[in-house]
Design a protein around this motif. Structure first.
Motif, PDB file in Angstrom:
ATOM      1  N   THR A 156      -6.637  12.430  -7.962  1.00  0.00           N
ATOM      2  CA  THR A 156      -6.779  11.779  -6.667  1.00  0.00           C
ATOM      3  C   THR A 156      -5.459  11.887  -5.909  1.00  0.00           C
ATOM      4  O   THR A 156      -4.403  11.602  -6.480  1.00  0.00           O
ATOM      5  N   VAL A 157      -5.531  12.319  -4.669  1.00  0.00           N
ATOM      6  CA  VAL A 157      -4.333  12.355  -3.833  1.00  0.00           C
ATOM      7  C   VAL A 157      -4.302  11.068  -3.021  1.00  0.00           C
ATOM      8  O   VAL A 157      -5.259  10.741  -2.322  1.00  0.00           O
ATOM      9  N   TYR A 158      -3.230  10.298  -3.161  1.00  0.00           N
ATOM     10  CA  TYR A 158      -3.138   8.991  -2.492  1.00  0.00           C
ATOM     11  C   TYR A 158      -1.950   8.994  -1.557  1.00  0.00           C
ATOM     12  O   TYR A 158      -0.824   9.284  -1.969  1.00  0.00           O
ATOM     13  N   ARG A 159      -2.192   8.689  -0.299  1.00  0.00           N
ATOM     14  CA  ARG A 159      -1.109   8.696   0.681  1.00  0.00           C
ATOM     15  C   ARG A 159      -0.430   7.346   0.747  1.00  0.00           C
ATOM     16  O   ARG A 159      -1.084   6.324   0.941  1.00  0.00           O
ATOM     17  N   GLY A 160       0.876   7.331   0.605  1.00  0.00           N
ATOM     18  CA  GLY A 160       1.657   6.116   0.784  1.00  0.00           C
ATOM     19  C   GLY A 160       1.797   5.825   2.268  1.00  0.00           C
ATOM     20  O   GLY A 160       1.330   6.586   3.120  1.00  0.00           O
ATOM     21  N   GLU A 205       2.425  -0.424  -7.746  1.00  0.00           N
ATOM     22  CA  GLU A 205       1.917  -1.539  -6.937  1.00  0.00           C
ATOM     23  C   GLU A 205       1.229  -1.001  -5.689  1.00  0.00           C
ATOM     24  O   GLU A 205       0.134  -1.414  -5.335  1.00  0.00           O
ATOM     25  N   SER A 206       1.903  -0.074  -5.018  1.00  0.00           N
ATOM     26  CA  SER A 206       1.363   0.492  -3.789  1.00  0.00           C
ATOM     27  C   SER A 206       0.070   1.250  -4.063  1.00  0.00           C
ATOM     28  O   SER A 206      -0.900   1.148  -3.322  1.00  0.00           O
ATOM     29  N   LEU A 207       0.068   1.981  -5.168  1.00  0.00           N
ATOM     30  CA  LEU A 207      -1.126   2.750  -5.541  1.00  0.00           C
ATOM     31  C   LEU A 207      -2.299   1.807  -5.822  1.00  0.00           C
ATOM     32  O   LEU A 207      -3.455   2.136  -5.602  1.00  0.00           O
ATOM     33  N   GLU A 208      -1.972   0.610  -6.307  1.00  0.00           N
ATOM     34  CA  GLU A 208      -3.028  -0.384  -6.552  1.00  0.00           C
ATOM     35  C   GLU A 208      -3.443  -1.087  -5.265  1.00  0.00           C
ATOM     36  O   GLU A 208      -4.289  -1.981  -5.291  1.00  0.00           O
ATOM     37  N   GLY A 209      -2.805  -0.729  -4.157  1.00  0.00           N
ATOM     38  CA  GLY A 209      -3.183  -1.315  -2.881  1.00  0.00           C
ATOM     39  C   GLY A 209      -2.391  -2.547  -2.517  1.00  0.00           C
ATOM     40  O   GLY A 209      -2.740  -3.274  -1.598  1.00  0.00           O
ATOM     41  N   LYS A 210      -1.319  -2.808  -3.252  1.00  0.00           N
ATOM     42  CA  LYS A 210      -0.525  -4.005  -2.964  1.00  0.00           C
ATOM     43  C   LYS A 210       0.740  -3.629  -2.197  1.00  0.00           C
ATOM     44  O   LYS A 210       1.008  -2.471  -1.960  1.00  0.00           O
ATOM     45  N   ARG A 211       1.510  -4.677  -1.876  1.00  0.00           N
ATOM     46  CA  ARG A 211       2.783  -4.468  -1.205  1.00  0.00           C
ATOM     47  C   ARG A 211       3.691  -3.694  -2.154  1.00  0.00           C
ATOM     48  O   ARG A 211       3.834  -4.059  -3.323  1.00  0.00           O
ATOM     49  N   GLY A 212       4.319  -2.635  -1.656  1.00  0.00           N
ATOM     50  CA  GLY A 212       5.142  -1.792  -2.514  1.00  0.00           C
ATOM     51  C   GLY A 212       6.465  -2.448  -2.842  1.00  0.00           C
ATOM     52  O   GLY A 212       7.407  -2.401  -2.053  1.00  0.00           O
ATOM     53  N   GLN A 213       6.522  -3.094  -3.998  1.00  0.00           N
ATOM     54  CA  GLN A 213       7.805  -3.623  -4.447  1.00  0.00           C
ATOM     55  C   GLN A 213       7.840  -3.578  -5.965  1.00  0.00           C
ATOM     56  O   GLN A 213       6.815  -3.669  -6.630  1.00  0.00           O
ATOM     57  N   PRO A 214       9.043  -3.403  -6.523  1.00  0.00           N
ATOM     58  CA  PRO A 214       9.129  -3.159  -7.957  1.00  0.00           C
ATOM     59  C   PRO A 214       8.627  -4.329  -8.789  1.00  0.00           C
ATOM     60  O   PRO A 214       8.672  -5.473  -8.367  1.00  0.00           O
TER      61      PRO A 214
END
Lengths: 769, 432
Positions: free
Chosen positions: B163-167, B181-190
């Protein structure tokens, strides 16, 4: 402080480690921050809040040195390990603490002198204790317009926010309302709702309690007081039967604020309050508040001094046989003293309690009971009937937590509700809860530690379901039952052995009583009210009401004695899970009012019987003596966190209600705590007040020839309702109509019988929408 | 040493390989065909270990070892995630691979998936790479149609799709846990580590995360053998590496070189065509903007992980930024500080507030309002922030600035007193 998780240092097989040169121990899995606190070492924290969920390590305030680990470690997320060597006071740790506080304060406005949090602010306290004395930040600070209204009750000051994420995590993980989020990133990060609309949630106020700075403050409490000008009193909420432990903030005799306790009760609310419990306190000075005694005479109403009014009440009652009705929110003391009148000051009086008779619930109540806190450890939580979100709000948070901890949640019931999304729920036809219960039996039998929550009102109306559920629970020795009660102090009144209101109603009808004394009782606003309406119609004797707020019954009374509210008086309430907890007086209440128990004692004096008690505590001892449910329970034993009853609060087996009779469509009634009567009396909660609506699915509406917005009345074999507005909604089951209990004017109560037996109603349109 | 275009097939072929036929003609999918149903997954993983391939994203962690950290028997499905969030300033090598040679990445990602028993691969591509994402989308479709992705690949019984997922365009999403996190649809933070992604990664499942360049190197390692790859360059960091060179050089671009074979001077002066007439090298950020800056005296250092570490910097992502003596080092540092302030996710306090403070101080210096105590203040802030954050972003902000102050202290002192005039011509700043 509530911010650290409680650590049980008495369990076996603890992990030994070294803390600042001392040999100490803590149970395996304990986070260092909590273990250190338990051993008297405070590691400063901001983002860590174990009640919310796992640590996130964001604020970096809790860095400590652990020998053998590279760099400093966050004590909030590092579990204790055998022989770990932890240092919390080294130069490196001090430097890190200085560093974090310095950057946190760099853009913090330091407007502590005008901040509501000042004086009780973790950021302030920890800066004094752990921080640098000065700042090297010479740049201009970040400025934001302030404050914003995050909701009608919560102010957000973005300048003060340190982005600890506690509020966002509360919203996402504890309340799971999906409302709060962090917007933008980096130094521009700010708290907001996802939609930008005001924060809508049943538990939103808890974010004020968890905020470690003054970023989130209560609007009704804004600029009202400073922490050093108030007294904080631990008490209990008396708005629903959950019995959440609260802290009352009192200044100049008034309740200025209600918060979760700094030391929460893990067995009940764990520090979380619903918004109604938090903000309804202004109801104690609302318009409906009775501030002076009212004497109703042929020439009209007149107010009277308390002395005169009590004298008047005694005169009205003297020589008569009284029926005494005790309301469901009355304290154990009030109910007990009222019951004692029958044996002394008012010989032959018939004393009974309002609320659900519930004779059919005896087998369920006899089973081993659980406290709300026990739900955390369950592997299966069953919800049989009811709607905890609306009726026992904080129970919702426990359910969500259990689900978060991996428990399976399942259940059945006649109404759609917010918790159905947590698991598999079987929608039963009204009156056929037994079918739903039958389908849950297998799961209960297979679970290791099941807790079965059951709704008092729903199961009281369906004896077959109650019996089946009791059998299913009894079949698994590990299973425990947890009553989702309908009434604030229902358990307390039952534990005192009071019969249901039918006893007084029958006596009124039969003419065997010729006076009525109502103690916080409002039969004209409760299910079964049609019968009371009729009975009181022809009742010639005096009606005396002890009440704090005006309602349909006080309007009918000949004499009204103004009573104190739960925020003002001393007393004892027994929660739905049989937990005996004490109300402690915070505010003083109006000049012309007195505590219900004091009014009853004064009345007994006037009638020539001197009770042997003068304090609430002594009254508690006297009225509970000889009641097996209260064996061994004293006010001292109840302490701050309460104790469970010695035996279940049972009632003598009343007859089971007859099946639904008459014709029409089944009605499912739901009590509303959130947006209910308390919310209507509160200015702060005015926007949450639930409207008097009759909800139904589209085809059902069509079948009854009504449209959305129509005004209708319902008729059942028990009586007629007040006006309700039709709301047609998708997602509701067909062939059933839904109405709230406790709506303005109590319209629904008119069609329901007191025993909550299922009813069929006919819908009649009185006005087109 | 000459350029060696041996690993990335479009370079070897000298043309883009965006059509499946062209890629196959250039030897594509031979590796997957030879492995599927033939080679044991553990043996393949071992081949990756033996090749000595190190992660090409920046940290340089050995790829095979990382794969070996995933639990062998997991109740949960396993995933491979390709980190294509190439956001390091000065780095544009992954972009070339995805644009010119998408199938080799897909093949590498599939090989990695086979080696760990994954059920699906994800390519997390930065939002700004829209064109590259479309090339990948087309390649995934073509590979699926040809049976290289989907059910029962080449009738081996191995099911695998990509799957190609765009950030949405965030530097922090190059950090592996923020990416997840971002890939899971959440806010991108460590995320807080542990648990590491190998144990609990995407959706809490064991996850292998590798850079585009790393995964693309896998097919030749399979076809030519791990030993061939291991023999290229120094023992501890073998193989070839794509260097993106930019800044004040005549021929900026990507160059594939064998690690250890080429010096920085050769990269700049032979491959990239040297500097403009009459200019001298002032400063080089050899591995992207997050590494300590070096000066002219280190030009003869061989380009490999150990040698660069030896002179106090790092190979990083291979995004080599060259600045000649026409530039102002303080302004360059301010520009970098602005970048890191803008990209800090805001989760942990030292980074959120610290990066913003660094920028403020440097801005004051550039404006001529610097104070001598600012040096001490900056050094103290660096000490208090460095190593105390949730992820390495703040360290990436500190390294270039701290090293620049050390190396070019006189420049800083002069700028503090006089300010730094805005150079002409200047492109409008795109970062706010």
């Amino acid at each position: 402080m509530a911010e650290y998780a409680p650590v049980d240092l008495t369990v076996e097989n603890q992990v030994e480690f070294e803390l600042d040169g001392r040999r100490v121990a803590a149970p395996a899995g304990t986070m260092l921050a909590d273990a250190c606190y338990a051993h008297g070492v405070e590691i400063p924290i901001f983002c860590y809040e174990p009640r919310i969920g796992p640590p996130i390590g964001a604020c970096r305030m809790c860095l400590v040195e652990v020998e053998g680990m590279r760099g400093l470690q966050t004590a909030c997320s590092t579990p204790v390990a055998p022989d770990m060597v932890v240092r919390t006071t080294t130069d490196a740790v001090k430097e890190a603490q200085d560093g974090v506080l310095e950057v946190l304060l760099a853009n913090h406005p330091l407007d502590c002198p005008v901040c509501d949090k000042g004086g009780e602010c973790p950021l302030q306290d920890r800066t004094f204790k752990f921080g640098p004395g000065t700042s090297r930040y010479v740049e201009p600070k970040r400025h934001q317009p302030k404050p914003l209204n995050l909701s009608h009750r919560i102010a957000l000051d973005r300048e003060r926010c340190i982005s600890c994420f506690r509020c966002v995590r509360f919203s996402q993980e504890v309340a799971q309302d999906g409302e709060l989020t962090m917007q933008e990133r980096g130094a521009r990060s700010e708290i907001t709702t996802f939609s930008g609309d005001p924060y809508r949630g049943r538990f939103s106020g808890n974010i004020i309690d968890v905020c470690p700075v003054g970023a989130l403050t209560s609007i009704p409490y804004r600029f009202v007081s400073r922490p050093w000008d108030v007294q904080n009193t631990p008490s209990v909420c008396g708005l629903c039967p959950v019995g959440c432990n609260t802290e009352l903030t009192v200044r100049e005799g008034r309740t200025k604020r209600v918060t979760g306790r700094p030391e929460p009760n893990p067995a009940v609310e764990e520090g979380w309050l619903c918004d109604t419990g938090r903000w309804a306190y202004d109801a104690s000075w609302s318009q409906a508040r009775i501030t002076a005694a009212v004497v109703r005479e042929a020439t009209g109403d007149r107010t009277a001094t308390l002395e005169d009014a009590v004298d008047g009440a005694a005169a009205l009652l003297r020589g008569r046989t009284a029926g005494i009705l005790v309301g469901t929110a009355a304290t154990v003391e009030e109910a007990g003293i009222a019951a004692d009148l029958a044996g002394g000051a008012l010989p032959g009086a018939v004393v009974a309690r309002m609320g659900i008779p519930g004779g059919a619930l005896a087998p369920l109540r006899a089973l081993p009971g659980a406290q709300l806190g026990d739900v955390d450890d369950a592997d299966l939580v069953v919800v049989a009937g009811g709607d905890p979100s609306a009726q026992q709000p904080v129970a919702e948070l426990r359910l969500r937590k259990a689900r978060r901890f991996g428990a399976t949640v399942t259940g059945c019931g006649p109404r759609p509700h917010a918790l159905e999304a947590l698991g598999t729920f079987i929608r039963t036809a009204p009156g056929d809860l037994a079918a739903g219960v039958a389908s849950l039996a297998e799961a209960i039998a297979a679970a290791t530690r099941p807790v079965v929550m059951w709704d008092e009102a729903d199961l009281a109306g369906e004896p077959a379901a109650a019996e089946a559920l009791a059998a299913a629970i009894a079949a698994n020795p590990a299973a425990r039952q947890l009553e989702l009660g309908a009434e604030v102090n229902g358990s307390g009144l039952r534990a005192l052995g009071l019969p249901d209101a039918g006893a007084v109603l029958d006596a009124v009808r039969a003419g065997t009583v010729d006076a009525l004394l109502l103690v916080h009782a409002d039969p004209l606003d409760a299910p079964g009210r049609a019968a009371w309406d009729a009975a009181l119609e022809g009742f010639a004797g005096p009606v005396i009401a002890i009440a704090s707020h005006a309602d349909a019954t006080t309007e009918r009374a000949d004499l009204v004695l103004p009573a104190l509210t739960m925020w003002e008086q001393e007393g004892t309430l027994v929660s739905m899970n049989g937990r005996v907890q004490r109300l402690r007086p915070g505010a003083r209440g109006p000049e012309g009012a007195a505590a219900g128990w004091e009014l009853l004692v004064a009345l007994a004096h006037r009638l020539g019987v001197v009770p042997g008690y003068r304090t609430a505590a002594a009254a508690f001892r006297a009225v509970t003596a000889g009641r097996p449910a209260f064996a061994g329970i004293t006010p001292e034993a109840a302490g701050v966190l309460g104790v469970p009853l010695a035996a279940p609060a049972q009632v003598a087996g009343a007859s089971a209600p007859p099946p639904a009779s008459g014709e029409g469509v089944p009605l499912v009634a739901t009590r509303t705590v959130y947006g209910g009567a308390a919310a209507r009396r509160s200015a702060a909660l005015a926007d949450t007040a639930a409207p008097a609506e009759l909800r139904m699915a589209p085809d059902t509406a069509a079948a009854h020839w009504v449209n959305d917005g129509d005004r209708v009345v319902l008729r059942s074999s028990s009586g007629e309702s007040g006006r309700l507005t039709v709301r047609v909604g998708d997602g509701l089951p067909e062939g059933v109509v839904f109405a709230p209990l406790g709506a303005p004017g109590s319209p629904t109560e008119g069609v329901l019988p007191a025993d909550m037996a299922p009813v069929l109603v006919r819908v009649a349109r009185v006005e087109a929408g | 040493m000459p350029i060696l275009n041996s690993v990335y097939r479009h370079r070897e072929a000298g043309r883009p390989l965006t059509e499946l036929a062209a890629y196959r003609e250039a030897g594509g999918y031979k590796a997957l065909e030879s492995v599927l149903g033939e080679t044991d997954a553990d043996d393949l993983q071992y081949a990756f270990v033996r090749s000595g391939l190190r992660g090409r994203g920046g940290a340089g962690f050995p790829m095979g070892r990382k794969a070996s950290f995933l639990p062998k028997d997991s109740r949960l499905p396993k995933y491979v995630v390709c980190n294509a969030d190439e956001s390091e300033p000065g780095t544009f090598k992954d972009r070339e691979i995805m644009e010119m040679n998408p199938f080799q990445l897909l093949e590498g990602l599939t090989l990695a998936g086979y080696a760990i028993g994954a059920v699906r691969g994800y390519i997390y591509i930065r939002g700004e790479y829209e064109h590259q994402a479309r090339v990948l989308d087309a390649a995934v479709r073509a590979a699926r149609e040809a049976g290289f992705l989907g059910k029962d690949l080449l009738r081996s019984g191995f099911d695998y799709d990509i799957t190609v997922y765009r950030g949405a365009g965030a530097y922090i999403c190059g950090e592996e846990t923020a990416l997840l996190e971002s890939l899971e649809g959440k806010r991108g933070q460590p995320r807080l580590k542990p648990p590491f992604p190998a144990v609990a990664g995407l959706y809490g499942s064991p996850t292998l995360i590798n850079n585009v360049e790393t995964l693309t190197a896998l097919p030749p390692i399979v076809t030519r053998g791990a030993d061939w790859y291991a023999a290229l360059g120094p023992e501890k960091s073998p193989g070839t590496k794509l260097f993106s060179i930019s800044g004040h050089v005549v021929r900026p671009g990507n160059y594939e070189i064998v690690l250890g074979d080429t010096t920085l001077r050769e990269l700049i002066f032979e491959h990239a065509g040297g500097l403009r007439e009459g200019r001298r090298v002032k400063a080089v950020w050899v591995g992207g903007s997050s590494v300590p800056v070096i000066g002219e005296e280190h030009l003869d250092t061989p380009l490999d992980y150990e040698s660069l570490q030896g002179i106090g910097t790092a190979l990083g992502s291979g995004g080599c930024i060259v600045m000649d003596d026409s530039g102002c080092i303080v302004r360059a540092c301010l520009r970098l500080a602005s970048f890191y302030r803008h990209e800090s996710c805001g989760k942990c306090s030292p980074c959120r507030e610290g990066t913003s403070w660094f920028e403020r101080i440097l801005q004051r210096m550039v404006d001529g309002d610097g104070r001598m105590e600012d040096f001490e203040l900056l050094e103290s802030l660096f000490r208090r922030v460095s190593g105390k954050t949730l992820c390495p972003l703040a360290d990436g902000a500190i390294a270039p600035i701290r090293s620049a102050i050390k190396l070019f202290r006189d420049d800083f002192i002069r700028v503090c007193q006089e300010g730094s005039p805005r150079p002409e011509p200047m492109l409008p700043a795109s970062v706010g």
